[in-house]
Design a protein around this motif. Structure first.
Motif, PDB file in Angstrom:
ATOM      1  N   ASP A  50      65.506  38.640  41.244  1.00 49.90           N
ATOM      2  CA  ASP A  50      64.330  37.941  40.722  1.00 49.90           C
ATOM      3  C   ASP A  50      63.943  38.378  39.320  1.00 49.90           C
ATOM      4  N   ALA A  51      64.756  39.209  38.685  1.00 56.63           N
ATOM      5  CA  ALA A  51      64.449  39.645  37.327  1.00 56.63           C
ATOM      6  C   ALA A  51      64.965  38.630  36.318  1.00 56.63           C
ATOM      7  N   VAL A  52      64.410  38.662  35.125  1.00 55.66           N
ATOM      8  CA  VAL A  52      64.925  37.878  34.007  1.00 55.66           C
ATOM      9  C   VAL A  52      65.769  38.818  33.154  1.00 55.66           C
ATOM     10  N   LEU A  53      67.069  38.580  33.132  1.00 58.97           N
ATOM     11  CA  LEU A  53      68.002  39.463  32.434  1.00 58.97           C
ATOM     12  C   LEU A  53      67.963  39.202  30.929  1.00 58.97           C
ATOM     13  N   ASP A  54      68.212  40.247  30.157  1.00 62.80           N
ATOM     14  CA  ASP A  54      68.164  40.147  28.697  1.00 62.80           C
ATOM     15  C   ASP A  54      69.528  40.439  28.087  1.00 62.80           C
ATOM     16  N   PHE A  55      69.943  39.569  27.172  1.00 59.61           N
ATOM     17  CA  PHE A  55      71.228  39.713  26.505  1.00 59.61           C
ATOM     18  C   PHE A  55      71.085  39.482  25.002  1.00 59.61           C
TER      19      PHE A  55
ATOM     20  N   PHE B 174      67.502  31.829  23.510  1.00 55.34           N
ATOM     21  CA  PHE B 174      67.746  30.719  24.419  1.00 55.34           C
ATOM     22  C   PHE B 174      67.607  31.193  25.867  1.00 55.34           C
ATOM     23  N   TYR B 175      67.530  30.224  26.745  1.00 52.50           N
ATOM     24  CA  TYR B 175      67.337  30.505  28.166  1.00 52.50           C
ATOM     25  C   TYR B 175      68.496  29.906  28.947  1.00 52.50           C
ATOM     26  N   ILE B 176      68.882  30.581  30.011  1.00 61.15           N
ATOM     27  CA  ILE B 176      69.961  30.067  30.853  1.00 61.15           C
ATOM     28  C   ILE B 176      69.690  30.419  32.303  1.00 61.15           C
ATOM     29  N   GLU B 177      70.082  29.509  33.187  1.00 58.99           N
ATOM     30  CA  GLU B 177      70.035  29.763  34.621  1.00 58.99           C
ATOM     31  C   GLU B 177      71.434  29.577  35.188  1.00 58.99           C
ATOM     32  N   VAL B 178      71.815  30.473  36.098  1.00 57.12           N
ATOM     33  CA  VAL B 178      73.146  30.436  36.700  1.00 57.12           C
ATOM     34  C   VAL B 178      72.987  30.459  38.216  1.00 57.12           C
TER      35      VAL B 178
ATOM     36  N   ARG C   4      68.408  34.179  36.282  1.00 57.42           N
ATOM     37  CA  ARG C   4      67.715  33.743  35.071  1.00 57.42           C
ATOM     38  C   ARG C   4      67.918  34.772  33.967  1.00 57.42           C
ATOM     39  N   ALA C   5      68.067  34.260  32.749  1.00 55.33           N
ATOM     40  CA  ALA C   5      68.307  35.184  31.639  1.00 55.33           C
ATOM     41  C   ALA C   5      67.835  34.586  30.323  1.00 55.33           C
ATOM     42  N   LYS C   6      67.468  35.457  29.406  1.00 54.02           N
ATOM     43  CA  LYS C   6      67.219  35.113  28.014  1.00 54.02           C
ATOM     44  C   LYS C   6      68.338  35.735  27.194  1.00 54.02           C
ATOM     45  N   TYR C   7      68.817  35.005  26.201  1.00 55.55           N
ATOM     46  CA  TYR C   7      69.817  35.615  25.330  1.00 55.55           C
ATOM     47  C   TYR C   7      69.523  35.284  23.871  1.00 55.55           C
ATOM     48  N   ALA C   8      69.616  36.314  23.055  1.00 56.56           N
ATOM     49  CA  ALA C   8      69.345  36.202  21.626  1.00 56.56           C
ATOM     50  C   ALA C   8      70.656  36.058  20.875  1.00 56.56           C
ATOM     51  N   VAL C   9      70.698  35.132  19.938  1.00 61.11           N
ATOM     52  CA  VAL C   9      71.925  34.837  19.187  1.00 61.11           C
ATOM     53  C   VAL C   9      71.777  35.349  17.762  1.00 61.11           C
ATOM     54  N   ILE C  10      72.782  36.098  17.322  1.00 64.74           N
ATOM     55  CA  ILE C  10      72.748  36.686  15.986  1.00 64.74           C
ATOM     56  C   ILE C  10      74.177  36.965  15.547  1.00 64.74           C
ATOM     57  N   THR C  11      74.435  36.862  14.248  1.00 64.13           N
ATOM     58  CA  THR C  11      75.776  37.225  13.783  1.00 64.13           C
ATOM     59  C   THR C  11      75.943  38.740  13.848  1.00 64.13           C
TER      60      THR C  11
ATOM     61  N   TYR D 150      58.153  29.484  28.709  1.00 62.56           N
ATOM     62  CA  TYR D 150      58.955  30.620  28.253  1.00 62.56           C
ATOM     63  C   TYR D 150      58.069  31.803  27.874  1.00 62.56           C
ATOM     64  N   VAL D 151      56.998  31.536  27.123  1.00 61.49           N
ATOM     65  CA  VAL D 151      56.109  32.611  26.699  1.00 61.49           C
ATOM     66  C   VAL D 151      55.482  33.282  27.919  1.00 61.49           C
ATOM     67  N   CYS D 152      55.080  32.461  28.903  1.00 60.47           N
ATOM     68  CA  CYS D 152      54.531  33.027  30.142  1.00 60.47           C
ATOM     69  C   CYS D 152      55.593  33.858  30.859  1.00 60.47           C
ATOM     70  N   LEU D 153      56.816  33.340  30.873  1.00 55.51           N
ATOM     71  CA  LEU D 153      57.919  34.057  31.514  1.00 55.51           C
ATOM     72  C   LEU D 153      58.169  35.383  30.821  1.00 55.51           C
TER      73      LEU D 153
END
Length: 304
Positions: free
Chosen positions: A60-65, A97-101, A109-116, A290-293
């Motif tokens: 039930d956690a929101v994973l961070d990547f 961005f957000y993704i569900e698998v 559920r996860a959030k992932y940040a995109v950066i070079t 998303y902000v609430c999440l």
């Protein structure tokens, strides 16, 4: 508790490389695979970070990547409004961005940040306007995917730089609140975490922030010692006065200037954080949820 080899027997990059390579739960690998599948061949590396790295149960956690890429142009070529997304990512990295698998049994559920990779490397240095990256990635992280050995070397080097930046920037701040300027490793990390968390509008309480060091004291103690011994060799004004204790060799006027500089940097970092949060209105379809999440998941992490 993660075990780190004794100080003096290994180099910092060896310690960090071993830590990045530690195993992760199967759920984390499934989300990593889903992120890679969503973005085809443009992903260079995937980093799993945050409070879930420390938790035994991530149900039930929101994973961070963090997702490292080579080019914003290539990454957004299949998106709607690619020019806008590319500009926002380059001007104010990262984009989130957000993704569900679905696994059949649960929805991850996860959030992932995109950066070079280049922007990530810059973010680990003291030239970055915000401590967002160097503060986050001075903490335990897992490398769940890496394209090749060259990219791995860049990631490990960036983590070493993040630790060095954290220690060199925050040691003067920690010394300014300690009589005589002597600082122990535990105080360095505790004050450092408190100061860097203040650059963001997050719900963590002071107590939970202070306990971050206690989640892996050997790890933090060894990394600080490795960094500070190397900095001393390179001419940084610090002297080891005992096991895990340091004396900053700076006069009070210089410490005061550094303190004022940090106050200004915190203000700038808070402003950047607000802009990044507003930017998610574009990268997320449902921005308010998303902000609430973001805040409810952080509050849940605090209670875990």
């Amino acid at each position: 508790m993660n075990k780190i080899s004794p100080v003096g027997s290994v180099k910092l990059d060896t310690v960090l490389s071993a830590e990045l390579n530690q195993c992760v739960p199967e759920e984390v690998l499934k989300v990593t695979d889903a992120i890679r599948a969503r973005h085809a061949d443009v992903v260079n590396a995937v980093l799993f970070y945050g409070s879930c790295v420390r938790r035994k149960n991530i149900a039930d956690a929101v994973l961070d990547f963090y997702v490292l890429i080579s080019s914003y142009r290539t990454f957004y070529q299949e998106y709607k409004n690619p020019l806008l997304l590319r500009w926002l990512n380059a001007a104010l990295p990262p984009n989130v961005f957000y993704i569900e698998v679905s696994t059949g049994l649960e929805v991850l559920r996860a959030k992932y940040a995109v950066i070079t990779t280049a922007d990530f490397e810059f973010g680990t240095t003291n030239r970055a306007l915000s401590p967002l990256i160097w503060a986050r990635f001075s903490q335990p992280t897992r490398l769940t995917f890496c394209r090749d050995g060259g990219e791995r070397e860049r990631v490990v080097a960036a983590f070493g730089q993040a630790a060095s930046t954290f220690v060199s920037v925050l040691l003067p701040i920690a010394a300014s609140v300690r009589r005589g300027g002597e600082v122990r490793n535990s105080e360095l990390w505790g004050i450092g975490f408190r100061e860097t968390y203040r650059t963001e509008f997050r719900p963590e309480r002071r107590k939970s922030i202070g306990e971050l060091f206690d989640t892996s004291p050997d790890r933090y103690d060894n990394i600080a010692t490795l960094v500070l011994r190397q900095l001393a060799i390179e001419g940084f004004p610090v002297q080891e006065v005992g096991r895990g204790a340091w004396q900053l060799l700076l006069g009070r006027p210089t410490r005061l200037r550094l303190r004022i500089f940090w106050i200004v940097q915190k203000f700038i970092a808070k402003s950047i954080y607000i802009l990044r949060l507003l930017k998610t209105a574009i990268t997320f379809k449902d921005w308010l949820p998303y902000v609430c999440l973001l805040y409810t998941s952080d509050a849940a992490d605090e209670r875990s």
